[in-house]
Design a protein around this motif. Structure first.
Motif, PDB file in Angstrom:
ATOM      1  N   ALA A   1       0.863  -1.173   0.000  1.00 33.85           N
ATOM      2  CA  ALA A   1       0.000   0.000   0.000  1.00 33.85           C
ATOM      3  C   ALA A   1       0.903   1.228   0.000  1.00 33.85           C
ATOM      4  CB  ALA A   1      -0.923   0.009   1.211  1.00 33.85           C
ATOM      5  N   ALA A   2       0.363   2.371  -0.402  1.00 31.45           N
ATOM      6  CA  ALA A   2       1.195   3.566  -0.490  1.00 31.45           C
ATOM      7  C   ALA A   2       0.387   4.831  -0.228  1.00 31.45           C
ATOM      8  CB  ALA A   2       1.847   3.660  -1.873  1.00 31.45           C
ATOM      9  N   TYR A   3       1.110   5.852   0.230  1.00 26.96           N
ATOM     10  CA  TYR A   3       0.534   7.193   0.357  1.00 26.96           C
ATOM     11  C   TYR A   3       1.570   8.189  -0.135  1.00 26.96           C
ATOM     12  CZ  TYR A   3      -0.869  11.696   2.100  1.00 26.96           C
ATOM     13  OH  TYR A   3      -1.189  13.021   2.159  1.00 26.96           O
ATOM     14  N   ASP A   4       1.078   9.209  -0.840  1.00 26.22           N
ATOM     15  CA  ASP A   4       1.939  10.281  -1.329  1.00 26.22           C
ATOM     16  C   ASP A   4       1.176  11.594  -1.209  1.00 26.22           C
ATOM     17  OD1 ASP A   4       3.295  12.120  -3.393  1.00 26.22           O
ATOM     18  OD2 ASP A   4       4.595  10.358  -3.458  1.00 26.22           O
ATOM     19  N   ILE A   5       1.878  12.646  -0.817  1.00 27.53           N
ATOM     20  CA  ILE A   5       1.201  13.934  -0.659  1.00 27.53           C
ATOM     21  C   ILE A   5       0.694  14.484  -1.988  1.00 27.53           C
ATOM     22  CG2 ILE A   5       2.466  14.573   1.430  1.00 27.53           C
ATOM     23  CD1 ILE A   5       4.239  16.375  -0.315  1.00 27.53           C
ATOM     24  N   LYS A   6       1.163  13.928  -3.103  1.00 24.91           N
ATOM     25  CA  LYS A   6       0.699  14.394  -4.412  1.00 24.91           C
ATOM     26  C   LYS A   6      -0.688  13.855  -4.765  1.00 24.91           C
ATOM     27  CE  LYS A   6       5.316  15.090  -6.345  1.00 24.91           C
ATOM     28  NZ  LYS A   6       6.300  14.674  -7.378  1.00 24.91           N
ATOM     29  N   LEU A   7      -1.187  12.916  -3.978  1.00 21.71           N
ATOM     30  CA  LEU A   7      -2.563  12.469  -4.191  1.00 21.71           C
ATOM     31  C   LEU A   7      -3.495  13.648  -3.938  1.00 21.71           C
ATOM     32  CD1 LEU A   7      -2.446   8.985  -2.431  1.00 21.71           C
ATOM     33  CD2 LEU A   7      -2.784   9.414  -4.874  1.00 21.71           C
ATOM     34  N   GLY A   8      -4.393  13.871  -4.856  1.00 25.69           N
ATOM     35  CA  GLY A   8      -5.256  15.041  -4.761  1.00 25.69           C
ATOM     36  C   GLY A   8      -4.732  16.218  -5.551  1.00 25.69           C
ATOM     37  N   GLY A   9      -3.527  16.076  -6.135  1.00 20.14           N
ATOM     38  CA  GLY A   9      -2.934  17.134  -6.937  1.00 20.14           C
ATOM     39  C   GLY A   9      -2.885  16.764  -8.407  1.00 20.14           C
ATOM     40  N   ALA A  10      -2.087  17.518  -9.152  1.00 19.82           N
ATOM     41  CA  ALA A  10      -2.017  17.335 -10.603  1.00 19.82           C
ATOM     42  C   ALA A  10      -1.471  15.972 -10.996  1.00 19.82           C
ATOM     43  CB  ALA A  10      -1.145  18.439 -11.212  1.00 19.82           C
ATOM     44  N   ALA A  11      -0.656  15.363 -10.129  1.00 23.61           N
ATOM     45  CA  ALA A  11      -0.030  14.084 -10.464  1.00 23.61           C
ATOM     46  C   ALA A  11      -0.875  12.880 -10.047  1.00 23.61           C
ATOM     47  CB  ALA A  11       1.344  13.988  -9.796  1.00 23.61           C
ATOM     48  N   GLU A  12      -2.067  13.116  -9.509  1.00 25.74           N
ATOM     49  CA  GLU A  12      -2.846  12.000  -8.963  1.00 25.74           C
ATOM     50  C   GLU A  12      -3.153  10.930 -10.006  1.00 25.74           C
ATOM     51  OE1 GLU A  12      -6.898  10.919  -6.455  1.00 25.74           O
ATOM     52  OE2 GLU A  12      -6.278  13.007  -6.681  1.00 25.74           O
ATOM     53  N   SER A  13      -3.544  11.324 -11.200  1.00 22.80           N
ATOM     54  CA  SER A  13      -3.917  10.325 -12.212  1.00 22.80           C
ATOM     55  C   SER A  13      -2.730   9.435 -12.559  1.00 22.80           C
ATOM     56  CB  SER A  13      -4.452  11.014 -13.470  1.00 22.80           C
ATOM     57  OG  SER A  13      -3.465  11.856 -14.047  1.00 22.80           O
ATOM     58  N   GLU A  14      -1.534  10.024 -12.607  1.00 25.37           N
ATOM     59  CA  GLU A  14      -0.328   9.250 -12.897  1.00 25.37           C
ATOM     60  C   GLU A  14      -0.059   8.233 -11.788  1.00 25.37           C
ATOM     61  OE1 GLU A  14       4.490  10.058 -13.210  1.00 25.37           O
ATOM     62  OE2 GLU A  14       3.090  11.735 -13.426  1.00 25.37           O
ATOM     63  N   LEU A  15      -0.215   8.665 -10.536  1.00 23.94           N
ATOM     64  CA  LEU A  15       0.002   7.768  -9.403  1.00 23.94           C
ATOM     65  C   LEU A  15      -1.006   6.630  -9.411  1.00 23.94           C
ATOM     66  CD1 LEU A  15       0.674  10.305  -6.486  1.00 23.94           C
ATOM     67  CD2 LEU A  15       2.325   9.239  -8.022  1.00 23.94           C
TER      68      LEU A  15
END
Length: 311
Positions: free
Chosen positions: A36-50
């Motif tokens: 499992a993972a968490y990144d602060i970019k979730l919810g930002g411009a990079a979310e779809s890539e993640l």
């Protein structure tokens, strides 16, 4: 699921789903390990890539640090150096007693000690990890030094998952000090090559400079190093600058002025600013376009300087 003979029976949680986090996720998932993972970019411009990457490799993305910690038998923190302590604090409320916490970050011994205090205060088992070279060529088998009172117990568990971990010391800070001192040289060499080669290119003496370097250091392939160093800094200058600021702090902690490390951090950050400003081409999901030729990148820098610093 995680191999049954490994006590890390719960999912492995990755804090930071950037280049390093994704490589670890891919290699762990290839073994059937739950990730499992968490990144602060979730919810930002990079979310779809993640999310695309996570879906492709079967990685569960969660909503925050504490939630990830609560569901993990091993938490691996792989974030920018300046966030190492803050992330440990954000994970602490979710940690269960005995949960392993591997700090993969390029942070100073003092920062590792502060992070350890937050984790152990929540009854977690903190281990510092010092990554001793660039991750991509080695992937999960990148040379990794472990440190701290719990490091000896975690070493065989990590190696059972495919890591190339080695106990440095049961004293916290030894592994990170080794990494920081190495980085004075490695990150400094990157910055010196960019500065030297770009200046030589401006004067039209790059071939003579490289010929002299080859004569003095015949074992080093300066053309290949030039291409590699330019591209690594263009792609990862921001992260490298933060790491070298931690290096500078490590130097300060022994009473020395970090003249070299501070200059290296400034150069790495400057390249990152230029990259963000588009000096090296448009940014894509795969990163900036790679020319494969340091001369092209040096010319781009010189053109940007001539037009006025865009950063």
């Amino acid at each position: 699921m995680t191999p049954p003979d490994n006590p890390l029976h719960c999912s492995i949680g990755l804090i930071g789903y950037g280049e390093v986090g994704r490589i670890l996720a891919e290699d762990l998932r290839a073994q059937g390990v739950t990730v499992a993972a968490y990144d602060i970019k979730l919810g930002g411009a990079a979310e779809s890539e993640l999310r695309e990457h996570a879906a492709r490799f079967g990685v569960e993305l969660v909503s925050n640090h504490a939630a990830l910690a609560a569901m993990s038998g091993l938490v691996i923190s792989a974030v920018t150096a300046s966030q190492a302590v803050a992330v440990a604090g954000s994970c602490a409320p979710g940690l269960k007693a005995g949960t392993w916490y591997l700090d993969f970050n390029s942070a100073s011994p003092k920062a590792k000690t502060q992070a350890a205090s937050l984790v152990t205060g929540a009854q977690g088992r903190f281990v510092e990890g010092a990554v001793m070279t660039s991750v991509p060529p080695y992937r999960i088998k990148v040379p990794l030094l472990l440190g701290g009172p719990e490091a000896g117990a975690l070493e065989p568990l990590l190696n059972g998952l495919g890591f190339a971990a080695k106990l440095a010391s049961d004293t916290l800070g030894v592994a990170s000090a080794t990494k920081m001192c190495r980085s004075i040289m490695i990150k400094g060499l990157e910055s010196m090559v960019i500065e030297s080669f770009t200046t030589a290119r401006a004067y039209g003496v790059e071939d003579a400079v490289i010929a002299s370097l080859v004569e003095t250091f015949p074992g080093m392939e300066w053309e290949k190093l030039g291409a590699y160093f330019f591209q690594r800094v263009i792609l990862h200058g921001r992260r490298r600058a933060e790491e070298v600021r931690e290096v500078a702090q490590t130097v300060r902690e022994v009473g020395l002025d970090p003249f070299s490390a501070s200059g290296t951090a400034e150069r790495q950050a400057q390249i990152a600013d230029w990259a963000d400003a588009g000096v090296f081409g448009a940014k894509s999901a795969a990163g900036f376009a790679k020319s494969g030729d340091w001369r092209i990148e040096a010319d781009r820098i010189l053109a940007a300087i001539k037009q006025g610093d865009p950063s």
